[in-house]
Write an enzyme that holds these catalytic residues in place. Structure first.
Site, PDB file in Angstrom:
ATOM      1  N   ASP A   1       0.886  -1.156   0.000  1.00 37.17           N
ATOM      2  CA  ASP A   1       0.000   0.000   0.000  1.00 37.17           C
ATOM      3  C   ASP A   1       0.924   1.205   0.000  1.00 37.17           C
ATOM      4  O   ASP A   1       1.636   1.453   0.985  1.00 37.17           O
ATOM      5  CB  ASP A   1      -0.878  -0.014   1.250  1.00 37.17           C
ATOM      6  CG  ASP A   1      -1.720   1.249   1.429  1.00 37.17           C
ATOM      7  OD1 ASP A   1      -1.541   2.214   0.653  1.00 37.17           O
ATOM      8  OD2 ASP A   1      -2.547   1.278   2.363  1.00 37.17           O
TER       9      ASP A   1
ATOM     10  N   TYR B   1      -7.137  15.257  -9.821  1.00 38.95           N
ATOM     11  CA  TYR B   1      -6.138  14.369 -10.418  1.00 38.95           C
ATOM     12  C   TYR B   1      -5.035  15.195 -11.082  1.00 38.95           C
ATOM     13  O   TYR B   1      -3.842  14.929 -10.898  1.00 38.95           O
ATOM     14  CB  TYR B   1      -6.801  13.461 -11.445  1.00 38.95           C
ATOM     15  CG  TYR B   1      -5.863  12.518 -12.154  1.00 38.95           C
ATOM     16  CD1 TYR B   1      -5.360  11.392 -11.510  1.00 38.95           C
ATOM     17  CD2 TYR B   1      -5.482  12.751 -13.473  1.00 38.95           C
ATOM     18  CE1 TYR B   1      -4.496  10.519 -12.166  1.00 38.95           C
ATOM     19  CE2 TYR B   1      -4.626  11.886 -14.125  1.00 38.95           C
ATOM     20  CZ  TYR B   1      -4.140  10.765 -13.474  1.00 38.95           C
ATOM     21  OH  TYR B   1      -3.284   9.910 -14.121  1.00 38.95           O
TER      22      TYR B   1
END
Length: 264
Positions: free
Chosen positions: A62, A158
């Site tokens: 992760d 983004y």
């Protein structure tokens, strides 16, 4: 032997279980590198690693978890005694109009795209620099986006996170150079590629009412691209191999646009 030969080097690729990351992992392996795929998708990562042949591997990661990074780079070094290349590819994109962004989506993109890349740079530098667990220098390649260079609608957060990847890249390159660590840090700006993420983006653009259909959204991207087509996974993967190789030995702190001219 060519300047693109990566034989004897070890590369860690985040998000390498699918899409662009998988293509980058395959290209690095084809150039001779031993590849460790770091991904949340354990089975898919292991499958890709196995398909690359003997010596390659996978590790659970992760990218937002610092302890996970420590374990991942340690596993890569343990495999061959080296870590020469880190590709910070893992990323997420949630489409939205700027007027409708959700706090949870902002945090997700900041965590994965910015924090994840920052931690990848941190632990790559600490491992590659003199005195580190590998300690022979190396190359870090961060994956930004053409979205960092143009104002394309529907992806405001983004785009902001991918612009942050560019700034992280340049400052890290400056520090590594000034301190004489022998680590080059660069980034790639991919154009739109019809991976699952790219196809999903086109659908999102139509859902948001920005284009009549997903096909119209793709057509708009192609129209904005001087070379007149979408990108391919191989286009992006070859750029990563180049920046990781000795052919780019005097290149650091740069962003390489691989977008067919869309962001010029």
């Amino acid at each position: 032997m060519t300047h693109h030969d990566l034989t004897g080097r070890t590369a860690l690729v985040t998000g390498g279980a699918q899409g662009l990351g998988e293509g980058m992992a395959r290209a690095l392996a084809a150039a001779g590198a031993t590849v460790v795929i770091a991904d949340l998708q354990d089975e898919a990562a292991a499958s890709v690693a196995a398909s690359l042949g003997e010596g390659h591997g996978a590790v659970h990661l992760d990218v937002t978890d610092e302890a996970g990074w420590e374990a991942a780079v340690a596993a890569a070094v343990e495999r061959t005694g080296r870590l020469d290349i880190v590709v910070n590819n893992a990323g997420v994109e949630v489409s939205s109009l700027a007027a409708d962004v959700e706090v949870s989506d902002i945090r997700t993109m900041l965590d994965v795209n910015v924090l994840g890349t920052a931690l990848g740079i941190k632990h790559a530098l600490r491992t590659m620099r003199p005195g580190g667990a590998a300690g022979h220098g190396g190359s870090i390649v961060n994956i930004s986006s053409v979205a960092a260079t143009i104002a394309f609608p529907g992806i405001p957060i983004y785009s902001a996170t991918k612009a942050a990847v560019d700034r992280l890249t340049r400052v890290a390159a400056m520090e590594a150079g000034k301190l004489g660590w022998g680590v080059r840090v660069n980034c790639v700006y991919p154009g739109l590629v019809p991976t699952a993420m790219g196809q999903g983006l086109a659908v999102d653009m139509a859902t948001l009412g920005l284009f009549e259909s997903p096909e119209a959204a793709v057509g708009a991207v192609v129209e904005l691209t001087p070379l007149g087509r979408l990108g391919e996974v191989a286009d992006m993967a070859d750029a990563v191999v180049f920046l990781a190789s000795d052919a780019a030995r005097f290149i650091t702190g740069t962003g390489l646009s691989v977008d067919g001219g869309m962001g010029m």
